[in-house]
Design a protein around this motif. Sequence first.
Motif, PDB file in Angstrom:
ATOM      1  N   LEU A  65       1.054   1.144   1.631  1.00 17.40           N
ATOM      2  CA  LEU A  65      -0.059   2.224   1.433  1.00 17.40           C
ATOM      3  C   LEU A  65       0.955   3.756   1.176  1.00 17.40           C
ATOM      4  CD1 LEU A  65      -3.048   3.050   1.425  1.00 17.40           C
ATOM      5  CD2 LEU A  65      -2.850   3.592   3.599  1.00 17.40           C
ATOM      6  N   LEU A 115      -3.401  -5.130   2.044  1.00 20.25           N
ATOM      7  CA  LEU A 115      -2.718  -4.021   0.748  1.00 20.25           C
ATOM      8  C   LEU A 115      -1.678  -5.103   0.085  1.00 20.25           C
ATOM      9  CD1 LEU A 115      -2.010  -1.017   3.009  1.00 20.25           C
ATOM     10  CD2 LEU A 115      -3.302  -1.012   1.336  1.00 20.25           C
ATOM     11  N   THR A 120      -5.312  -2.614   8.755  1.00 18.13           N
ATOM     12  CA  THR A 120      -4.024  -2.572   7.782  1.00 18.13           C
ATOM     13  C   THR A 120      -2.856  -2.305   8.741  1.00 18.13           C
ATOM     14  OG1 THR A 120      -2.636  -1.727   5.836  1.00 18.13           O
ATOM     15  CG2 THR A 120      -4.396  -0.320   7.031  1.00 18.13           C
ATOM     16  N   ARG A 171      -2.447   5.608  -3.508  1.00 19.86           N
ATOM     17  CA  ARG A 171      -3.124   4.671  -3.096  1.00 19.86           C
ATOM     18  C   ARG A 171      -4.261   4.921  -2.185  1.00 19.86           C
ATOM     19  NH1 ARG A 171      -1.224  -1.691  -1.804  1.00 19.86           N
ATOM     20  NH2 ARG A 171      -3.116  -2.686  -2.899  1.00 19.86           N
ATOM     21  N   LEU A 172      -4.133   5.568  -1.419  1.00 22.65           N
ATOM     22  CA  LEU A 172      -5.100   5.748  -0.303  1.00 22.65           C
ATOM     23  C   LEU A 172      -6.097   6.647  -0.852  1.00 22.65           C
ATOM     24  CD1 LEU A 172      -6.442   6.008   2.505  1.00 22.65           C
ATOM     25  CD2 LEU A 172      -4.894   7.807   3.065  1.00 22.65           C
TER      26      LEU A 172
END
Length: 360
Positions: free
Chosen positions: A92, A64, A87, A96-97
Amino acid sequence: MKYTPRALIAEITHRCPLHCVYCSNPLEMQRRADEMPAADWISIFEQAAALGILHLHLTGGEPLARRDLVELVRAGRASGLYSNLITSGVGLDEARLDTLIEAGLDHIQLSFQDVAEGEANEFAGARSHALKLRLAEIIRARRIAFTINIVVHRRNLDRLEEMIAFAEQSGAQRLEIANVQYYGWALRNRDALLPTRDQLRRSVEILEAARERLQGRLRLEFVLPDYYAKYPKPCMNGWGRQLMLIDPAGRAMPCHAAGVIPGMVFPSTREQSLRWIWEESPAFTRFRGEDWMPEPCRSCDRRERDFGGCRCQAFLLTGDATATDPVCILAPAHGVVEEVLQRVESAAADPGWIYRVDTA
């Protein structure tokens, strides 16, 4: 014999916000300035698909940390690869996910250091546990395959039942309980991390009961510590047989620890095609097959199951990458492992952390 690669481990960065005491990354990590740009990685993904690779594991460091991660995920989908993001979760959020899922991310593996917040933050070297808990809730609400990974060792293995209960409530489909593997920084902290024999025996009992109870609801994977095994694991399913790893600067290796072996020259994807690297490079063909094997491996009926064990571990414990993996009870150097276990069992007190990785 022709070998077909099945998975590409893409270490897209070695940057990481955590400083885990058990990190197995190399002691000398690639700098940000040496990281390959997205265009190079996209070419690698296309070549990987042409080779027959099916799975793409995006890892690090912390993947990330790459601002172009969405572009890389999209490229993996365009190449027909099943993309897995490995990750810590730091970096996150929901937006963004969602963007990563829209780009084609198929699976996310979220790491935890413990279920107790204080200890988890101590092992990670950062206050990240509360964030991970929030992310687990966010992930479970979305249609994406979800694995929780918890690395276990002497200091947290006694909380294994709590770890399983947490994963059961998390919404994950799979829980990977991974005992520390002793490479990189983890090797330097081995005496503080290796569990006792009683801890390991109890953990196996707990896992067997949990597997029976949770069958069909939560898949449990348990990676044993090599030092307690009777025979070595088939490391990476054999050197250069199924997996290829590319580090942030484009160096291709059969596994993440291979760089410790002196005299090995690992080819660059910036200079050679993936096909040549896989099929012809000395780095990938060096320990394929059986011709390199010493005794007792060469005449052992397990040689097609464990392939002589781990070449990196053999070097780290004996100074010879061609030696039989010392964790094997048949290995001439098995006494090295026995000495380590005796030291762990007789230790009067926890020696504490010796080294903490600096990934900044």
